[in-house]
Design a protein around this motif. Sequence first.
Motif, PDB file in Angstrom:
ATOM      1  N   HIS A   1      31.656 -12.492  53.534  1.00  0.00           N
ATOM      2  CA  HIS A   1      30.099 -12.222  53.673  1.00  0.00           C
ATOM      3  C   HIS A   1      29.684 -11.163  54.922  1.00  0.00           C
ATOM      4  O   HIS A   1      30.641 -11.396  55.488  1.00  0.00           O
TER       5      HIS A   1
ATOM      6  N   GLY B   1      25.889  -9.258  56.400  1.00  0.00           N
ATOM      7  CA  GLY B   1      24.492  -8.834  56.763  1.00  0.00           C
ATOM      8  C   GLY B   1      24.015  -7.532  56.918  1.00  0.00           C
ATOM      9  O   GLY B   1      25.063  -7.975  58.281  1.00  0.00           O
TER      10      GLY B   1
ATOM     11  N   GLU C   1      20.587  -9.009  42.661  1.00  0.00           N
ATOM     12  CA  GLU C   1      20.139  -9.949  43.530  1.00  0.00           C
ATOM     13  C   GLU C   1      20.383 -11.275  42.912  1.00  0.00           C
ATOM     14  O   GLU C   1      19.978 -12.040  41.803  1.00  0.00           O
TER      15      GLU C   1
ATOM     16  N   ARG D   1      17.287 -15.738  47.532  1.00  0.00           N
ATOM     17  CA  ARG D   1      16.919 -15.105  48.247  1.00  0.00           C
ATOM     18  C   ARG D   1      15.778 -16.190  48.794  1.00  0.00           C
ATOM     19  O   ARG D   1      16.113 -16.682  48.435  1.00  0.00           O
TER      20      ARG D   1
ATOM     21  N   VAL E   1      15.082 -13.155  53.122  1.00  0.00           N
ATOM     22  CA  VAL E   1      16.145 -12.905  53.141  1.00  0.00           C
ATOM     23  C   VAL E   1      17.019 -12.859  51.979  1.00  0.00           C
ATOM     24  O   VAL E   1      17.021 -13.531  50.899  1.00  0.00           O
TER      25      VAL E   1
ATOM     26  N   GLY F   1      20.126 -12.251  49.321  1.00  0.00           N
ATOM     27  CA  GLY F   1      22.091 -12.021  49.068  1.00  0.00           C
ATOM     28  C   GLY F   1      21.674 -11.731  47.753  1.00  0.00           C
ATOM     29  O   GLY F   1      21.699 -11.384  45.906  1.00  0.00           O
TER      30      GLY F   1
ATOM     31  N   PRO G   1      26.794 -14.380  46.376  1.00  0.00           N
ATOM     32  CA  PRO G   1      26.100 -13.419  47.430  1.00  0.00           C
ATOM     33  C   PRO G   1      26.762 -13.027  48.657  1.00  0.00           C
ATOM     34  O   PRO G   1      26.355 -13.778  49.406  1.00  0.00           O
TER      35      PRO G   1
ATOM     36  N   TRP H   1      24.426  -8.983  52.331  1.00  0.00           N
ATOM     37  CA  TRP H   1      23.272  -9.987  52.719  1.00  0.00           C
ATOM     38  C   TRP H   1      22.206  -8.618  52.957  1.00  0.00           C
ATOM     39  O   TRP H   1      22.342  -8.156  53.912  1.00  0.00           O
TER      40      TRP H   1
END
Length: 137
Positions: free
Chosen positions: A14, A16, A40, A43, A51, A53, A61, A64
């Motif tokens: 992942h 972010g 989505e 969150r 935040v 995902g 997710p 991010w």
Amino acid sequence: MAPGGARLPVVLDHLGIPCADPEAAAAFYTTAFAPLGFREAMRYDTPAGPVIGLAGADGFPHFWLAPHDGSTVGEVHVAFTAPDRAAVDAVHAAATAAGYEVLHAPRVFPEYHPGYYGTFLRDPDGNNAEAVHHTSG
């Protein structure tokens, strides 16, 4: 290396990225990259904002979006795999229809390798977001 010395591929679990407005960023990614199945997934709220995902077809997710305090510098480049060239074209069409900035329309980028087919977009935070498909021709 895996047991026995076998090399394992690098797989990103992942990522972010910081956003001035995670809601606006989520709207960009779920609209422009809808042809790749973006939605989505989850969150959670923080004192600075949500935040969020985002997931693809697997529902996990992997990408991010998080609020930042305005201190980020520089551009992030993120590329998402498209299953075929038509999906790259569909990302470009979705972004264009939504009025998002297109950095490069879909085409082959032979300077990367033959068959590298992509489109590049600018997200609301100034990042370079790409849809790419790799073929041999």
